[in-house]
Design an enzyme around this catalytic site. Structure first.
Site, PDB file in Angstrom:
ATOM      1  N   ALA A 198       0.871  -1.168   0.000  1.00 17.24           N
ATOM      2  CA  ALA A 198       0.000   0.000   0.000  1.00 17.24           C
ATOM      3  C   ALA A 198       0.911   1.222   0.000  1.00 17.24           C
ATOM      4  O   ALA A 198       2.074   1.143   0.418  1.00 17.24           O
ATOM      5  CB  ALA A 198      -0.874  -0.016   1.244  1.00 17.24           C
TER       6      ALA A 198
ATOM      7  N   GLY B  48       0.567  -4.865   0.924  1.00 21.18           N
ATOM      8  CA  GLY B  48      -0.620  -4.966   0.063  1.00 21.18           C
ATOM      9  C   GLY B  48      -0.349  -5.743  -1.218  1.00 21.18           C
ATOM     10  O   GLY B  48      -1.265  -6.340  -1.791  1.00 21.18           O
TER      11      GLY B  48
ATOM     12  N   GLU C 226      -0.651  -9.267  -0.268  1.00 18.09           N
ATOM     13  CA  GLU C 226      -2.084  -9.533  -0.045  1.00 18.09           C
ATOM     14  C   GLU C 226      -2.830  -9.644  -1.374  1.00 18.09           C
ATOM     15  O   GLU C 226      -3.752 -10.448  -1.509  1.00 18.09           O
ATOM     16  CB  GLU C 226      -2.671  -8.418   0.829  1.00 18.09           C
ATOM     17  CG  GLU C 226      -2.097  -8.445   2.238  1.00 18.09           C
ATOM     18  CD  GLU C 226      -2.545  -7.272   3.084  1.00 18.09           C
ATOM     19  OE1 GLU C 226      -2.175  -6.121   2.730  1.00 18.09           O
ATOM     20  OE2 GLU C 226      -3.268  -7.482   4.071  1.00 18.09           O
TER      21      GLU C 226
ATOM     22  N   GLU D 283       4.233  -4.967   7.517  1.00 14.13           N
ATOM     23  CA  GLU D 283       3.477  -3.855   8.118  1.00 14.13           C
ATOM     24  C   GLU D 283       3.892  -3.530   9.550  1.00 14.13           C
ATOM     25  O   GLU D 283       3.815  -2.374   9.978  1.00 14.13           O
ATOM     26  CB  GLU D 283       1.969  -4.149   8.074  1.00 14.13           C
ATOM     27  CG  GLU D 283       1.328  -3.971   6.710  1.00 14.13           C
ATOM     28  CD  GLU D 283       1.442  -5.203   5.817  1.00 14.13           C
ATOM     29  OE1 GLU D 283       2.202  -6.136   6.144  1.00 14.13           O
ATOM     30  OE2 GLU D 283       0.758  -5.221   4.779  1.00 14.13           O
TER      31      GLU D 283
HETATM   32  N1  COA Z   1       4.594   3.161  -0.769  1.00 17.91           N
HETATM   33  C1  COA Z   1       4.986   4.300  -1.339  1.00 17.91           C
HETATM   34  N2  COA Z   1       6.110   4.426  -2.062  1.00 17.91           N
HETATM   35  C2  COA Z   1       6.860   3.334  -2.211  1.00 17.91           C
HETATM   36  C3  COA Z   1       6.521   2.106  -1.640  1.00 17.91           C
HETATM   37  C4  COA Z   1       5.318   2.029  -0.896  1.00 17.91           C
HETATM   38  N3  COA Z   1       4.896   0.899  -0.333  1.00 17.91           N
HETATM   39  N4  COA Z   1       7.489   1.199  -1.951  1.00 17.91           N
HETATM   40  C5  COA Z   1       8.402   1.856  -2.704  1.00 17.91           C
HETATM   41  N5  COA Z   1       8.025   3.145  -2.852  1.00 17.91           N
HETATM   42  C6  COA Z   1       8.728   4.196  -3.595  1.00 17.91           C
HETATM   43  C7  COA Z   1       9.939   4.697  -2.848  1.00 17.91           C
HETATM   44  O1  COA Z   1       9.547   5.670  -1.889  1.00 17.91           O
HETATM   45  C8  COA Z   1      10.757   5.284  -3.969  1.00 17.91           C
HETATM   46  O2  COA Z   1      10.193   6.513  -4.349  1.00 17.91           O
HETATM   47  P1  COA Z   1      11.168   7.800  -4.610  1.00 17.91           P
HETATM   48  O3  COA Z   1      12.054   7.375  -5.755  1.00 17.91           O
HETATM   49  O4  COA Z   1      10.215   8.889  -4.954  1.00 17.91           O
HETATM   50  O5  COA Z   1      11.932   8.003  -3.345  1.00 17.91           O
HETATM   51  C9  COA Z   1      10.479   4.307  -5.126  1.00 17.91           C
HETATM   52  O6  COA Z   1       9.269   3.651  -4.796  1.00 17.91           O
HETATM   53  C10 COA Z   1      11.562   3.261  -5.266  1.00 17.91           C
HETATM   54  O7  COA Z   1      11.716   2.586  -4.045  1.00 17.91           O
HETATM   55  P2  COA Z   1      13.121   2.433  -3.275  1.00 17.91           P
HETATM   56  O8  COA Z   1      12.838   2.240  -1.824  1.00 17.91           O
HETATM   57  O9  COA Z   1      14.039   3.534  -3.652  1.00 17.91           O
HETATM   58  O10 COA Z   1      13.645   1.066  -3.932  1.00 17.91           O
HETATM   59  P3  COA Z   1      14.661   0.026  -3.302  1.00 17.91           P
HETATM   60  O11 COA Z   1      15.004  -0.913  -4.410  1.00 17.91           O
HETATM   61  O12 COA Z   1      15.772   0.714  -2.590  1.00 17.91           O
HETATM   62  O13 COA Z   1      13.815  -0.774  -2.178  1.00 17.91           O
HETATM   63  C11 COA Z   1      11.891  -1.951  -1.306  1.00 17.91           C
HETATM   64  C12 COA Z   1      12.743  -1.598  -2.552  1.00 17.91           C
HETATM   65  C13 COA Z   1      10.663  -2.683  -1.785  1.00 17.91           C
HETATM   66  C14 COA Z   1      12.686  -2.841  -0.349  1.00 17.91           C
HETATM   67  C15 COA Z   1      11.504  -0.641  -0.584  1.00 17.91           C
HETATM   68  O14 COA Z   1      10.951   0.271  -1.540  1.00 17.91           O
HETATM   69  C16 COA Z   1      10.479  -0.823   0.517  1.00 17.91           C
HETATM   70  O15 COA Z   1      10.815  -1.287   1.601  1.00 17.91           O
HETATM   71  N6  COA Z   1       9.210  -0.434   0.239  1.00 17.91           N
HETATM   72  C17 COA Z   1       8.155  -0.499   1.222  1.00 17.91           C
HETATM   73  C18 COA Z   1       7.714  -1.896   1.451  1.00 17.91           C
HETATM   74  C19 COA Z   1       6.635  -1.963   2.509  1.00 17.91           C
HETATM   75  O16 COA Z   1       6.850  -1.718   3.677  1.00 17.91           O
HETATM   76  N7  COA Z   1       5.426  -2.305   2.070  1.00 17.91           N
HETATM   77  C20 COA Z   1       4.322  -2.474   2.933  1.00 17.91           C
HETATM   78  C21 COA Z   1       3.459  -1.302   2.932  1.00 17.91           C
HETATM   79  S1  COA Z   1       1.920  -1.722   3.709  1.00 17.91           S
END
Ligand code: COA
Length: 259
Positions: free
Chosen positions: A69, A114, A117, A137
């Site tokens: 999400a 999400g 999910e 989460e």
């Molecule tokens: N919500 C909003 N934005 C997200 C996102 C999310 N769940 N997951 C990734 N993004 C965005 C990042 O903020 C970044 O945006 P920016 O370039 O404007 O800063 C872009 O997507 C790329 O992500 P980034 O984190 O730079 O990539 P990465 O390869 O270093 O890491 C992940 C990848 C998936 C490990 C990391 O993005 C992450 O931990 N995301 C969240 C995962 C999460 O907690 N999901 C559960 C949410 S309920």
């Protein structure tokens, strides 16, 4: 299906396989309000479109299926809006699970929160070997809210699900396969493999496939066995059943009408 979406791509091929791609790669296909609204509308239109026989759900880009999400939107929630958002996400994902045509998640990278999910709401899951699934989460001070606590538990059992949810750790493709979270792991893009599996499924009796989805959905519920018997009986009255059994006895390939 003539709808244009900003955050989704929909394409149905000549076999009736609709590929639905979440298309927000710059944010790793994170599910913001817009994506969820469009997903809701897309599932409705798929349900109403008799030409669509099966669905593959995937994410755009090289890195992610769906990275969760949208955390920016989540950060603004309060108890009342939070419960509403959770209910809405649950309802949309339930619509996906309730489709009576086969739905496969082609997990081409991160499927977190999400995104995991969403994959769990699909009937089957095929992952690329670089996929990573998980429900992180708790690292945000939350729990999964789009059905993850229920569907992950059904998929891999209580203790394993609670371990994954409480640690929030990423489950790599091979482990996901070992614990039954994904059906298959493939080198490269899983969309083609999902389509190949759907080709095999679509050769079977269409009403039987529908009833198989319905019967399995009732597994674990109080009336699961009764539902199975009812759906089995119903199939005995179909042209597909007559054709399937006759074809076997006449040593030929069946030609199903879907009736
Ligand atoms: N919500 C909003 N934005 C997200 C996102 C999310 N769940 N997951 C990734 N993004 C965005 C990042 O903020 C970044 O945006 P920016 O370039 O404007 O800063 C872009 O997507 C790329 O992500 P980034 O984190 O730079 O990539 P990465 O390869 O270093 O890491 C992940 C990848 C998936 C490990 C990391 O993005 C992450 O931990 N995301 C969240 C995962 C999460 O907690 N999901 C559960 C949410 S309920």
């Amino acid at each position: 299906m003539n709808q244009d979406f900003e955050t989704l791509l929909l394409a149905t091929d000549e076999n009736g396989i609709c590929t639905l791609t979440v298309n927000r790669p710059e944010k790793l296909n994170a599910l913001n309000n817009k994506v969820l609204n469009e997903l809701n509308a897309a599932v409705d239109s798929i349900k109403d479109d008799l030409k669509v026989k099966a669905v593959v759900i995937t994410g755009a880009g090289e890195k992610a299926f769906v990275a969760g999400a949208d955390i920016k939107e989540l950060s603004a929630l309060d108890p009342v809006s939070g419960e509403k958002v959770s209910k809405r996400g649950q309802d949309i994902f339930q619509k996906i699970e309730d489709l009576t045509i086969p739905v496969i998640a082609a997990i081409n990278g991160y499927a977190l929160g999400g995104g995991c999910e969403l994959a769990l709401a699909c009937h089957l899951r095929i992952a690329s070997n670089n996929a990573a699934l998980g429900l992180p989460e708790v690292s945000l001070g939350l729990i999964p809210g789009y059905g993850g606590t229920q569907r992950l538990t059904r998929a891999i059992g209580k203790a394993k699900a609670l371990e994954c949810i409480m640690t929030g750790r990423q489950i790599k493709a091979d482990e996901a396969f070992e614990i039954g979270l994904v059906n298959q792991v493939v080198e490269g893009n899983p969309v083609e493999e999902a389509k190949a599996m759907l080709h095999k499924i679509l050769k079977q009796g269409p009403v039987a496939i529908k009833n198989a989805i319905l019967a399995v959905k009732h597994s674990g519920s109080e009336n699961g066995f009764d539902t199975e018997a009812k759906l089995f009986g119903e199939l005995c009255g179909t042209a597909d059943f007559k054709e399937g059994t006759s074809a076997f006895l006449e040593k030929r390939k069946p030609s199903f009408s879907g009736k």
